[in-house]
Design a protein around this motif. Structure first.
Motif, PDB file in Angstrom:
ATOM      1  N   SER A  92      -7.111   1.599   2.404  1.00  0.00           N
ATOM      2  CA  SER A  92      -6.961   0.195   2.260  1.00  0.00           C
ATOM      3  C   SER A  92      -5.806  -0.127   3.240  1.00  0.00           C
ATOM      4  O   SER A  92      -5.875  -1.172   4.049  1.00  0.00           O
ATOM      5  CB  SER A  92      -6.564   0.035   0.767  1.00  0.00           C
ATOM      6  OG  SER A  92      -5.752  -1.249   0.778  1.00  0.00           O
ATOM      7  N   ASP A 124      -5.849   4.535  -0.920  1.00  0.00           N
ATOM      8  CA  ASP A 124      -4.698   3.734  -0.510  1.00  0.00           C
ATOM      9  C   ASP A 124      -4.657   3.826   1.000  1.00  0.00           C
ATOM     10  O   ASP A 124      -4.422   2.776   1.607  1.00  0.00           O
ATOM     11  CB  ASP A 124      -3.435   4.254  -1.243  1.00  0.00           C
ATOM     12  CG  ASP A 124      -2.415   3.420  -1.154  1.00  0.00           C
ATOM     13  OD1 ASP A 124      -2.469   2.131  -1.403  1.00  0.00           O
ATOM     14  OD2 ASP A 124      -1.371   3.707  -0.583  1.00  0.00           O
ATOM     15  N   GLN A 177      -8.104  -1.899  -2.175  1.00  0.00           N
ATOM     16  CA  GLN A 177      -6.904  -1.787  -2.830  1.00  0.00           C
ATOM     17  C   GLN A 177      -7.039  -2.014  -4.502  1.00  0.00           C
ATOM     18  O   GLN A 177      -6.562  -1.282  -5.215  1.00  0.00           O
ATOM     19  CB  GLN A 177      -5.880  -2.522  -2.405  1.00  0.00           C
ATOM     20  CG  GLN A 177      -4.404  -2.142  -2.690  1.00  0.00           C
ATOM     21  CD  GLN A 177      -3.351  -3.045  -1.965  1.00  0.00           C
ATOM     22  OE1 GLN A 177      -3.334  -4.207  -1.942  1.00  0.00           O
ATOM     23  NE2 GLN A 177      -2.364  -2.182  -1.314  1.00  0.00           N
ATOM     24  N   ILE A 178      -7.685  -3.238  -4.821  1.00  0.00           N
ATOM     25  CA  ILE A 178      -7.609  -3.703  -5.986  1.00  0.00           C
ATOM     26  C   ILE A 178      -8.577  -2.749  -6.810  1.00  0.00           C
ATOM     27  O   ILE A 178      -8.379  -2.375  -7.830  1.00  0.00           O
ATOM     28  CB  ILE A 178      -8.330  -5.144  -6.072  1.00  0.00           C
ATOM     29  CG1 ILE A 178      -7.210  -6.069  -5.587  1.00  0.00           C
ATOM     30  CG2 ILE A 178      -8.813  -5.445  -7.181  1.00  0.00           C
ATOM     31  CD1 ILE A 178      -8.016  -7.330  -5.545  1.00  0.00           C
ATOM     32  N   GLN A 199      -6.151  -3.115   6.220  1.00  0.00           N
ATOM     33  CA  GLN A 199      -5.499  -4.099   6.337  1.00  0.00           C
ATOM     34  C   GLN A 199      -4.686  -4.186   7.738  1.00  0.00           C
ATOM     35  O   GLN A 199      -4.354  -5.213   8.221  1.00  0.00           O
ATOM     36  CB  GLN A 199      -4.510  -4.208   5.206  1.00  0.00           C
ATOM     37  CG  GLN A 199      -5.191  -4.304   3.840  1.00  0.00           C
ATOM     38  CD  GLN A 199      -4.123  -4.376   2.722  1.00  0.00           C
ATOM     39  OE1 GLN A 199      -3.159  -5.154   2.573  1.00  0.00           O
ATOM     40  NE2 GLN A 199      -4.472  -3.315   2.094  1.00  0.00           N
ATOM     41  N   LEU A 246      -8.209  -5.508   1.082  1.00  0.00           N
ATOM     42  CA  LEU A 246      -7.489  -5.843  -0.285  1.00  0.00           C
ATOM     43  C   LEU A 246      -8.280  -5.398  -1.459  1.00  0.00           C
ATOM     44  O   LEU A 246      -7.940  -5.121  -2.444  1.00  0.00           O
ATOM     45  CB  LEU A 246      -7.162  -7.204  -0.204  1.00  0.00           C
ATOM     46  CG  LEU A 246      -5.865  -7.568   0.700  1.00  0.00           C
ATOM     47  CD1 LEU A 246      -6.007  -9.219   1.014  1.00  0.00           C
ATOM     48  CD2 LEU A 246      -4.728  -6.998   0.203  1.00  0.00           C
ATOM     49  N   ARG A 250      -3.370 -12.260  -2.750  1.00  0.00           N
ATOM     50  CA  ARG A 250      -3.552 -12.109  -1.139  1.00  0.00           C
ATOM     51  C   ARG A 250      -5.103 -12.325  -1.042  1.00  0.00           C
ATOM     52  O   ARG A 250      -5.582 -12.890   0.253  1.00  0.00           O
ATOM     53  CB  ARG A 250      -2.992 -10.899  -0.595  1.00  0.00           C
ATOM     54  CG  ARG A 250      -1.429 -10.788  -0.178  1.00  0.00           C
ATOM     55  CD  ARG A 250      -1.147 -11.607   0.759  1.00  0.00           C
ATOM     56  NE  ARG A 250       0.029 -11.273   1.391  1.00  0.00           N
ATOM     57  CZ  ARG A 250       0.779 -11.816   2.439  1.00  0.00           C
ATOM     58  NH1 ARG A 250       0.016 -12.732   3.282  1.00  0.00           N
ATOM     59  NH2 ARG A 250       1.990 -11.401   2.670  1.00  0.00           N
ATOM     60  N   ARG A 258      -0.241  -9.207  -6.997  1.00  0.00           N
ATOM     61  CA  ARG A 258       0.146  -9.779  -5.439  1.00  0.00           C
ATOM     62  C   ARG A 258      -1.273  -9.606  -4.769  1.00  0.00           C
ATOM     63  O   ARG A 258      -1.516 -10.179  -3.914  1.00  0.00           O
ATOM     64  CB  ARG A 258       1.048  -9.043  -5.092  1.00  0.00           C
ATOM     65  CG  ARG A 258       1.399  -8.888  -3.513  1.00  0.00           C
ATOM     66  CD  ARG A 258       0.618  -7.716  -2.825  1.00  0.00           C
ATOM     67  NE  ARG A 258       1.057  -8.122  -1.298  1.00  0.00           N
ATOM     68  CZ  ARG A 258       0.213  -7.417  -0.475  1.00  0.00           C
ATOM     69  NH1 ARG A 258      -0.760  -6.495  -0.553  1.00  0.00           N
ATOM     70  NH2 ARG A 258       0.201  -7.783   0.936  1.00  0.00           N
ATOM     71  N   SER A 259      -2.124  -8.319  -4.839  1.00  0.00           N
ATOM     72  CA  SER A 259      -3.157  -8.223  -4.100  1.00  0.00           C
ATOM     73  C   SER A 259      -4.312  -9.250  -4.162  1.00  0.00           C
ATOM     74  O   SER A 259      -4.888  -9.693  -3.637  1.00  0.00           O
ATOM     75  CB  SER A 259      -3.753  -6.717  -4.417  1.00  0.00           C
ATOM     76  OG  SER A 259      -2.865  -5.882  -4.125  1.00  0.00           O
ATOM     77  N   ASP A 266       4.445 -12.792  -3.876  1.00  0.00           N
ATOM     78  CA  ASP A 266       4.555 -11.698  -3.006  1.00  0.00           C
ATOM     79  C   ASP A 266       5.920 -11.223  -2.867  1.00  0.00           C
ATOM     80  O   ASP A 266       6.431  -9.968  -3.407  1.00  0.00           O
ATOM     81  CB  ASP A 266       3.957 -11.734  -1.648  1.00  0.00           C
ATOM     82  CG  ASP A 266       3.590 -10.657  -0.673  1.00  0.00           C
ATOM     83  OD1 ASP A 266       4.432  -9.717  -0.958  1.00  0.00           O
ATOM     84  OD2 ASP A 266       2.559 -10.708   0.189  1.00  0.00           O
ATOM     85  N   ALA A 269       0.969  -1.135   0.019  1.00  0.00           N
ATOM     86  CA  ALA A 269       0.137   0.026  -0.143  1.00  0.00           C
ATOM     87  C   ALA A 269       0.776   1.343   0.055  1.00  0.00           C
ATOM     88  O   ALA A 269       0.538   2.321  -0.634  1.00  0.00           O
ATOM     89  CB  ALA A 269      -0.959  -0.194   1.041  1.00  0.00           C
TER      90      ALA A 269
END
Length: 288
Positions: free
Chosen positions: A135, A132, A167-168, A139, A164, A221, A217-218, A244, A94
């Protein structure tokens, strides 16, 4: 490497495998080396909007130090190293994203491409960074809940998944905005976007590439946390390093090779990392 592990500390078990000491140490060295280099360039070039990226690099480094400590403790894991790695490795990307968002705004200003954006530039960075931060906080809160006690573990897991997803969503919107901007300015270029020594295109490619890696990566996760503790991804350490560690290290490398100090320098706010591009503030000022 996946192994049968015994419960420790009254039934609490940190991992379903013995963490690899070799893999953890390798990535500690990789992240520390690349982050030290970013730190050096940060202060030398005064590219201050890359501070979140540098902090994220240190978070990654400390996170893998936590995994190395856990590997040393196997199978009698303690909570400290586990919390260190689970929290810092989760939230570090992030911080990477925050610097990426800020660079796009500076590229747009540099080439006078404001009329080609989906949203106004002065709102663009604020919106993306706000998403961001949201997010990041979600998290971090979820990670804290997961290690607090067993009763809040499911709640923490759900909060992490929601963070997440936030974030996506923002990353997809960011990628769309960046792609639309590049497409429009390629069709209808400004005079600044055609100046030979303004290398905005390669910086856009760096943004696209790094954003794609963080997005992958997100998604990994999200799948990992949706599957839960008994899921295939969490039970096999190799996926953490492939989807990751390796991807986030690649993001740091991309911005070492294509450092944003060029953009910052041409905006008159710092020094360029290298003179090989022939950049000159006085030359740029005449052109603009």
């Amino acid at each position: 490497m996946s192994q049968n592990t015994t419960d420790s500390h009254g039934g609490w078990k940190a991992y379903d495998y013995y963490p690899s000491m070799a893999a953890a140490v390798i990535f500690v060295l990789l992240f520390l080396g690349s982050t030290f280099l970013h730190t050096y360039h940060l202060f030398r070039t005064r590219t201050w909007f890359f501070i979140p990226m540098v902090i994220g690099g240190y978070f990654e480094s400390i996170g893998y130090i936590g995994r190395a400590l856990s590997a040393h403790q196997s199978p009698n894991w303690t909570l400290g190293p586990y919390v260190m790695q689970s929290t810092l490795l989760l939230i570090a990307p992030a911080l990477f994203a925050a610097s990426i968002y800020m660079e796009l705004g500076r590229i747009i200003i540099l080439v006078h491409g404001e009329k080609h954006t989906l949203i106004r530039v002065n709102w663009m960075t604020k919106i993306f960074v706000a998403g961001d931060v949201l997010s990041f906080l979600m998290q971090a809160l979820g990670a804290g809940l997961m290690v607090k006690d067993s009763s809040s573990k499911e709640t923490g897991n759900n909060v992490i998944i929601a963070g997440l997803f936030v974030q996506i969503v923002f990353f997809c919107f960011f990628l769309c905005s960046a792609l639309v901007f590049q497409s429009r300015i390629s069709k209808y270029p400004t005079s600044q976007s055609e100046v030979r020594y303004i290398p905005w295109r390669k910086h856009m490619y760096a943004l696209h590439g790094s954003s794609f890696l963080i997005l992958v990566r997100s998604i990994f996760r999200v799948i990992e946390y949706v599957e839960g503790q008994d899921g295939y991804l969490l039970q096999n350490e190799v996926f953490l390093y492939i989807f990751d560690a390796l991807l986030m290290f690649s993001v740091l490398v991309i911005f070492i090779v294509i450092h944003p100090s060029e953009i910052n320098c041409l905006l008159g706010k710092g020094k360029v990392m290298t003179s090989r591009a022939g950049l000159s503030l006085s030359e740029f000022s005449v052109a603009v």
